[in-house]
Design a protein around this motif. Structure first.
Motif, PDB file in Angstrom:
ATOM      1  N   LYS A   1       0.719  -1.156   0.094  1.00 13.33           N
ATOM      2  CA  LYS A   1       0.275   0.042   0.098  1.00 13.33           C
ATOM      3  C   LYS A   1       0.884   1.227   0.137  1.00 13.33           C
ATOM      4  N   ALA A   2       0.434   2.476  -0.458  1.00 13.74           N
ATOM      5  CA  ALA A   2       1.190   3.646  -0.559  1.00 13.74           C
ATOM      6  C   ALA A   2       1.520   4.043   0.832  1.00 13.74           C
ATOM      7  N   GLY A   3       2.644   4.690   0.934  1.00 13.97           N
ATOM      8  CA  GLY A   3       3.155   5.102   2.261  1.00 13.97           C
ATOM      9  C   GLY A   3       2.535   6.659   2.447  1.00 13.97           C
ATOM     10  N   VAL A   4       2.999   7.034   3.469  1.00 14.56           N
ATOM     11  CA  VAL A   4       2.551   8.528   3.934  1.00 14.56           C
ATOM     12  C   VAL A   4       3.313   9.492   2.824  1.00 14.56           C
ATOM     13  N   THR A   5       2.514  10.335   2.689  1.00 17.28           N
ATOM     14  CA  THR A   5       3.331  11.475   1.662  1.00 17.28           C
ATOM     15  C   THR A   5       2.944  12.801   2.318  1.00 17.28           C
ATOM     16  N   GLN A   6       3.891  13.616   1.958  1.00 17.29           N
ATOM     17  CA  GLN A   6       4.180  15.088   2.456  1.00 17.29           C
ATOM     18  C   GLN A   6       4.039  15.956   1.259  1.00 17.29           C
ATOM     19  N   THR A   7       3.549  16.946   1.598  1.00 16.35           N
ATOM     20  CA  THR A   7       3.794  17.903   0.399  1.00 16.35           C
ATOM     21  C   THR A   7       3.846  19.459   0.962  1.00 16.35           C
ATOM     22  N   PRO A   8       4.690  20.286   0.407  1.00 14.92           N
ATOM     23  CA  PRO A   8       5.773  20.111  -0.473  1.00 14.92           C
ATOM     24  C   PRO A   8       6.843  19.159   0.016  1.00 14.92           C
ATOM     25  N   ARG A   9       7.889  19.118  -0.573  1.00  7.56           N
ATOM     26  CA  ARG A   9       9.111  18.487   0.179  1.00  7.56           C
ATOM     27  C   ARG A   9      10.113  19.430   0.466  1.00  7.56           C
ATOM     28  N   TYR A  10      10.055  20.468   0.118  1.00  9.66           N
ATOM     29  CA  TYR A  10      10.963  21.583   0.098  1.00  9.66           C
ATOM     30  C   TYR A  10      10.208  23.105   0.019  1.00  9.66           C
ATOM     31  N   LEU A  11      10.606  23.728   1.039  1.00  7.40           N
ATOM     32  CA  LEU A  11       9.918  25.205   1.073  1.00  7.40           C
ATOM     33  C   LEU A  11      10.852  26.320   1.786  1.00  7.40           C
ATOM     34  N   ILE A  12      10.969  27.258   1.049  1.00  7.61           N
ATOM     35  CA  ILE A  12      11.624  28.343   1.631  1.00  7.61           C
ATOM     36  C   ILE A  12      10.682  29.569   1.873  1.00  7.61           C
ATOM     37  N   LYS A  13      10.595  30.134   3.092  1.00  6.03           N
ATOM     38  CA  LYS A  13       9.871  31.249   3.375  1.00  6.03           C
ATOM     39  C   LYS A  13      10.613  32.441   4.337  1.00  6.03           C
ATOM     40  N   THR A  14      10.022  33.406   4.156  1.00  7.48           N
ATOM     41  CA  THR A  14      10.767  34.547   4.795  1.00  7.48           C
ATOM     42  C   THR A  14      10.263  34.891   6.111  1.00  7.48           C
ATOM     43  N   ARG A  15      10.801  35.380   7.086  1.00  5.32           N
ATOM     44  CA  ARG A  15      10.326  35.822   8.288  1.00  5.32           C
ATOM     45  C   ARG A  15       8.929  36.505   8.506  1.00  5.32           C
ATOM     46  N   GLY A  16       8.269  36.000   9.176  1.00  5.50           N
ATOM     47  CA  GLY A  16       7.062  37.046   9.197  1.00  5.50           C
ATOM     48  C   GLY A  16       5.791  36.203   8.621  1.00  5.50           C
ATOM     49  N   GLN A  17       6.301  35.475   7.310  1.00  3.44           N
ATOM     50  CA  GLN A  17       5.355  34.693   6.530  1.00  3.44           C
ATOM     51  C   GLN A  17       4.545  33.459   7.509  1.00  3.44           C
ATOM     52  N   GLN A  18       3.853  33.049   6.727  1.00  7.13           N
ATOM     53  CA  GLN A  18       2.935  31.836   7.449  1.00  7.13           C
ATOM     54  C   GLN A  18       3.105  30.592   6.277  1.00  7.13           C
ATOM     55  N   VAL A  19       2.812  29.412   6.714  1.00  2.00           N
ATOM     56  CA  VAL A  19       3.093  28.275   5.865  1.00  2.00           C
ATOM     57  C   VAL A  19       2.189  27.110   6.184  1.00  2.00           C
ATOM     58  N   THR A  20       1.870  26.628   5.239  1.00  2.00           N
ATOM     59  CA  THR A  20       0.878  25.381   5.316  1.00  2.00           C
ATOM     60  C   THR A  20       1.554  24.057   4.943  1.00  2.00           C
ATOM     61  N   LEU A  21       1.820  23.090   5.415  1.00  2.00           N
ATOM     62  CA  LEU A  21       2.430  21.657   5.247  1.00  2.00           C
ATOM     63  C   LEU A  21       1.130  20.632   5.214  1.00  2.00           C
ATOM     64  N   SER A  22       1.230  19.702   4.376  1.00  2.31           N
ATOM     65  CA  SER A  22       0.244  18.643   3.947  1.00  2.31           C
ATOM     66  C   SER A  22       0.827  17.485   4.262  1.00  2.31           C
ATOM     67  N   CYS A  23      -0.097  16.446   4.682  1.00  5.20           N
ATOM     68  CA  CYS A  23       0.312  15.152   5.130  1.00  5.20           C
ATOM     69  C   CYS A  23      -0.928  14.167   4.677  1.00  5.20           C
ATOM     70  N   SER A  24      -0.482  13.250   3.781  1.00 14.24           N
ATOM     71  CA  SER A  24      -1.593  12.199   3.666  1.00 14.24           C
ATOM     72  C   SER A  24      -1.251  10.900   4.077  1.00 14.24           C
ATOM     73  N   PRO A  25      -2.012  10.413   5.017  1.00 14.09           N
ATOM     74  CA  PRO A  25      -1.812   9.130   5.562  1.00 14.09           C
ATOM     75  C   PRO A  25      -1.913   7.914   4.807  1.00 14.09           C
ATOM     76  N   ILE A  26      -1.629   6.925   5.461  1.00 17.58           N
ATOM     77  CA  ILE A  26      -1.573   5.619   4.568  1.00 17.58           C
ATOM     78  C   ILE A  26      -3.320   5.184   4.782  1.00 17.58           C
ATOM     79  N   SER A  27      -3.862   4.802   3.477  1.00 17.89           N
ATOM     80  CA  SER A  27      -5.136   4.614   3.550  1.00 17.89           C
ATOM     81  C   SER A  27      -5.782   3.642   4.726  1.00 17.89           C
ATOM     82  N   GLY A  28      -6.720   3.914   5.433  1.00 21.14           N
ATOM     83  CA  GLY A  28      -7.160   3.269   6.603  1.00 21.14           C
ATOM     84  C   GLY A  28      -6.960   3.781   7.935  1.00 21.14           C
ATOM     85  N   HIS A  29      -5.689   4.652   7.784  1.00 22.39           N
ATOM     86  CA  HIS A  29      -5.062   5.229   9.221  1.00 22.39           C
ATOM     87  C   HIS A  29      -5.899   6.412   9.665  1.00 22.39           C
TER      88      HIS A  29
END
Lengths: 114, 109
Positions: free
Chosen positions: A1-29
């Motif tokens: 079964k497909a593993g845990v995926t995370q996006t994006p893999r790399y991110l560069i931001k500046t101080r003061g900004q905000q960021v959102t990271l995503s995670c897709s779990p294994i099916s059924g978890h």
């Protein structure tokens, strides 16, 4: 079964900004946990979500938040970024019940704050 | 407060030699103890869980509640054992893991 995926893999931001990271779990978890990994502090628990509810929370400021959707996918948000937020952010999924406490980790999102 | 201590940042052993990665913990209650491993360019993955009492890839770990230790052992190290090893604990029924800082194991051919 497909593993845990995370996006994006790399991110560069500046101080003061905000960021959102995503995670897709294994099916059924239904449980998703987030960890921050830095050279100085190592792996530190941020929070855990189960069935769209935060079940546990680590010792991080309120700038760090998360949520989980009905399909168990999870996002974490960091607002007002600081240089010290530069880290590898890992998510881990698990069944979420007493059948198994094994957590399966994703590859991580490398966040650099400049 | 719960804490996991791995006293060695780096451990180098020769192939075929015994390996012992040390882990001590602090927790008020009955913790669950784990060893996670990260091979080069791979994800963090579970190696052992104390409650299962299994031997995985020749590794074993025994929970010593008196000494609050959960050392990882293997009688004969292999080159493919070279990796980063993390000891972790959680409270019973919890998914919140507290990790040690990790020990990098290097097996010399």
């Amino acid at each position: 079964k497909a593993g845990v995926t995370q996006t994006p893999r790399y991110l560069i931001k500046t101080r003061g900004q905000q960021v959102t990271l995503s995670c897709s779990p294994i099916s059924g978890h239904r449980s998703v946990s987030w960890y921050q990994q830095t050279p100085g502090q190592g792996l530190q628990f941020l929070f855990e979500y189960f069935s769209e509810t935060q079940r546990n929370k680590g010792n991080f400021p309120g700038r760090f938040s998360g949520r989980q959707f009905s399909n168990s996918r999870s996002e974490m948000n960091v607002s007002t970024l600081e240089l010290g937020d530069s880290a590898l952010y890992l998510c881990a999924s698990s069944l979420g019940d007493s059948r198994s406490y094994e957590q399966y980790f994703g590859p991580g999102t490398r966040l650099t704050v400049t | 407060a719960q804490r996991v201590t791995q006293p060695e940042k780096l451990l180098s052993v020769f192939k075929g030699a015994p390996v012992e990665l040390k882990c001590n913990y602090s927790y008020s209650g009955s913790p669950e103890l784990f060893w996670y491993v990260q091979y080069s360019r791979q994800r963090l993955q579970l190696l052992l869980r104390h409650i299962s009492r299994e031997s995985i890839k020749g590794f074993t770990a025994d929970l010593n509640k008196g000494e609050t230790s959960f050392h990882l052992k293997k009688p004969f190290a292999q080159e493919e054992d070279s990796a980063m090893y993390y000891c972790a604990l959680s409270g019973a029924g919890s998914y919140q893991l507290t990790f040690g800082k990790g020990t990098k194991l290097s097996v010399i051919p």
